[in-house]
Design a protein around this motif. Structure first.
Motif, PDB file in Angstrom:
ATOM      1  N   ARG A   1       0.839  -1.203   0.000  1.00  0.00           N
ATOM      2  CA  ARG A   1       0.000   0.000   0.000  1.00  0.00           C
ATOM      3  C   ARG A   1       0.873   1.250   0.000  1.00  0.00           C
ATOM      4  O   ARG A   1       0.601   2.217  -0.718  1.00  0.00           O
ATOM      5  CB  ARG A   1      -0.920  -0.002   1.220  1.00  0.00           C
ATOM      6  CG  ARG A   1      -2.094  -0.963   1.126  1.00  0.00           C
ATOM      7  CD  ARG A   1      -3.146  -0.661   2.173  1.00  0.00           C
ATOM      8  NE  ARG A   1      -4.253  -1.609   2.079  1.00  0.00           N
ATOM      9  CZ  ARG A   1      -4.370  -2.703   2.829  1.00  0.00           C
ATOM     10  NH1 ARG A   1      -3.435  -2.972   3.737  1.00  0.00           N
ATOM     11  NH2 ARG A   1      -5.392  -3.505   2.678  1.00  0.00           N
TER      12      ARG A   1
ATOM     13  N   GLU B   1     -10.575  -8.094  -4.077  1.00  0.00           N
ATOM     14  CA  GLU B   1     -10.469  -7.573  -2.713  1.00  0.00           C
ATOM     15  C   GLU B   1      -9.577  -6.330  -2.649  1.00  0.00           C
ATOM     16  O   GLU B   1      -9.867  -5.370  -1.915  1.00  0.00           O
ATOM     17  CB  GLU B   1      -9.886  -8.628  -1.776  1.00  0.00           C
ATOM     18  CG  GLU B   1     -10.823  -9.749  -1.396  1.00  0.00           C
ATOM     19  CD  GLU B   1     -10.185 -10.698  -0.399  1.00  0.00           C
ATOM     20  OE1 GLU B   1      -9.285 -10.272   0.359  1.00  0.00           O
ATOM     21  OE2 GLU B   1     -10.576 -11.880  -0.389  1.00  0.00           O
TER      22      GLU B   1
ATOM     23  N   ALA C   1      -8.714  -4.323  -5.169  1.00  0.00           N
ATOM     24  CA  ALA C   1      -8.969  -3.311  -6.197  1.00  0.00           C
ATOM     25  C   ALA C   1      -9.156  -1.904  -5.623  1.00  0.00           C
ATOM     26  O   ALA C   1      -8.707  -0.925  -6.233  1.00  0.00           O
ATOM     27  CB  ALA C   1     -10.184  -3.716  -7.037  1.00  0.00           C
ATOM     28  N   PRO C   2      -9.818  -1.731  -4.460  1.00  0.00           N
ATOM     29  CA  PRO C   2      -9.974  -0.363  -3.940  1.00  0.00           C
ATOM     30  C   PRO C   2      -8.649   0.351  -3.684  1.00  0.00           C
ATOM     31  O   PRO C   2      -8.587   1.584  -3.726  1.00  0.00           O
ATOM     32  CB  PRO C   2     -10.740  -0.581  -2.625  1.00  0.00           C
ATOM     33  CG  PRO C   2     -11.490  -1.863  -2.824  1.00  0.00           C
ATOM     34  CD  PRO C   2     -10.572  -2.715  -3.639  1.00  0.00           C
ATOM     35  N   TRP C   3      -7.583  -0.409  -3.441  1.00  0.00           N
ATOM     36  CA  TRP C   3      -6.261   0.192  -3.210  1.00  0.00           C
ATOM     37  C   TRP C   3      -5.403   0.187  -4.480  1.00  0.00           C
ATOM     38  O   TRP C   3      -4.239   0.517  -4.433  1.00  0.00           O
ATOM     39  CB  TRP C   3      -5.540  -0.547  -2.085  1.00  0.00           C
ATOM     40  CG  TRP C   3      -6.220  -0.365  -0.760  1.00  0.00           C
ATOM     41  CD1 TRP C   3      -6.095   0.678   0.107  1.00  0.00           C
ATOM     42  CD2 TRP C   3      -7.170  -1.260  -0.174  1.00  0.00           C
ATOM     43  NE1 TRP C   3      -6.900   0.486   1.205  1.00  0.00           N
ATOM     44  CE2 TRP C   3      -7.565  -0.694   1.063  1.00  0.00           C
ATOM     45  CE3 TRP C   3      -7.716  -2.492  -0.552  1.00  0.00           C
ATOM     46  CZ2 TRP C   3      -8.476  -1.312   1.904  1.00  0.00           C
ATOM     47  CZ3 TRP C   3      -8.640  -3.105   0.280  1.00  0.00           C
ATOM     48  CH2 TRP C   3      -9.018  -2.517   1.499  1.00  0.00           C
ATOM     49  N   ARG C   4      -6.005  -0.256  -5.573  1.00  0.00           N
ATOM     50  CA  ARG C   4      -5.300  -0.326  -6.864  1.00  0.00           C
ATOM     51  C   ARG C   4      -4.020  -1.151  -6.734  1.00  0.00           C
ATOM     52  O   ARG C   4      -2.951  -0.761  -7.221  1.00  0.00           O
ATOM     53  CB  ARG C   4      -5.001   1.078  -7.393  1.00  0.00           C
ATOM     54  CG  ARG C   4      -6.248   1.847  -7.792  1.00  0.00           C
ATOM     55  CD  ARG C   4      -5.910   3.224  -8.368  1.00  0.00           C
ATOM     56  NE  ARG C   4      -7.104   3.881  -8.904  1.00  0.00           N
ATOM     57  CZ  ARG C   4      -7.968   4.585  -8.183  1.00  0.00           C
ATOM     58  NH1 ARG C   4      -7.762   4.711  -6.879  1.00  0.00           N
ATOM     59  NH2 ARG C   4      -9.024   5.149  -8.734  1.00  0.00           N
TER      60      ARG C   4
END
Length: 287
Positions: free
Chosen positions: A125, A166, A168-171
């Protein structure tokens, strides 16, 4: 530890195997700093751009310690990629593979990547990184007597598909790299383990499979193996791509496995029986 060559750094498991070594060297040559996870340090990995770290993917404490070590070294910069390459190959008839060997197969090939991803996600992240999970052609189409490896790699691919949505929201992209048969030490190690298991098994049960195993070994001896650099090149593509694909293949037999997976099951079974010399072998009788 040596200083990173630039801001892009990668955690690679199983770095002292054939594909792992080739991958570490190829990525370092591209300017990445590779944290090469090894169970024991390897002289071949003493090179600019490569930092060896002791990492046993079956040991949660070892994985956590490795994550702390990399985090301290990165000083908040994070990672560009985590490559789950560590793996083992367990083979043999289901009836003759000890349950402990089944556990070992999944502990390394499935639970290992999960441990690594759980521990290193904060670094991914922080670095806007990605995940590359190394699978095998047997995930697409399971060969006889290779049930353990096929089942573990199929599980890894299924897990990767789930993980991609799962995260994808954090690319954080998740890619699967599926090599074919590569010229590495894993096959010799697997054969030695299988022979040890057969030596401990009930001879009467072993005799039931004798003809099939001879035919399988004969067919395997004629297998053509690609150099590990072929798999490493596919992994490098997944690491460097601006928009990484979900799936990469490496080697002609990996592409053949995809084709085989698409044909009807009964036809596929006949193809295997013919190709592996199993057609017409009558089952031996128990004594």
């Amino acid at each position: 530890m040596t200083a990173p060559t630039n801001g892009r750094a990668i955690l690679l498991t199983g770095a002292n195997g054939g594909i792992g070594r080739a991958c570490a060297q190829a990525l370092a040559a591209k300017g990445f700093h590779v944290y090469a996870g090894v169970r024991t340090p390897a002289p071949e990995l003493d090179a600019t751009g490569i930092t060896q770290i002791v990492l046993d993917v079956t040991d949660s404490g070892s994985v956590a310690a490795a994550a702390d070590q990399v985090a301290n070294h990165r000083d908040g910069q994070g990672l560009h990629a985590v490559i789950n390459n560590a793996g083992v190959l367990v083979q043999g008839p289901t009836e003759l593979v000890p349950i402990d060997e089944w556990h070992r197969q999944f502990e390394v090939n499935v639970h290992g990547p999960v441990r690594v991803i759980q521990a290193f996600l904060p670094l991914l992240r922080a670095g806007g990184g990605r995940i590359v999970n190394v699978s095998a052609g047997s995930a697409q189409v399971a060969f006889p007597f290779l049930g353990p490896i096929g089942a573990s790699k199929s599980a890894l691919e299924s897990y990767s598909e789930s993980l991609r949505v799962e995260l994808a929201p954090w690319r954080i992209p998740v890619s699967i790299v599926q090599p074919g048969a590569m010229r590495t030490e894993i096959f010799a190690k697997s054969t030695a383990s299988a022979e040890a298991a057969l030596a401990e098994a009930d001879p009467r049960t072993v005799a039931l499979y004798e003809r099939q195993l001879v035919a399988f070994d004969t067919a395997a001896a004629g297998q053509r193996y690609a150099p590990p650099e072929v798999a490493a090149a596919a992994i490098v593509r997944a690491v460097q791509a601006r928009r990484p694909k979900a799936f990469y293949t490496a080697g002609s037999d990996a592409r053949l496995a995809i084709w085989l997976a698409r044909i009807p099951a009964r036809l596929r079974d006949r193809v295997f029986q013919r190709a592996l010399g199993l057609s017409g072998i009558e089952p031996a009788l128990a004594h």
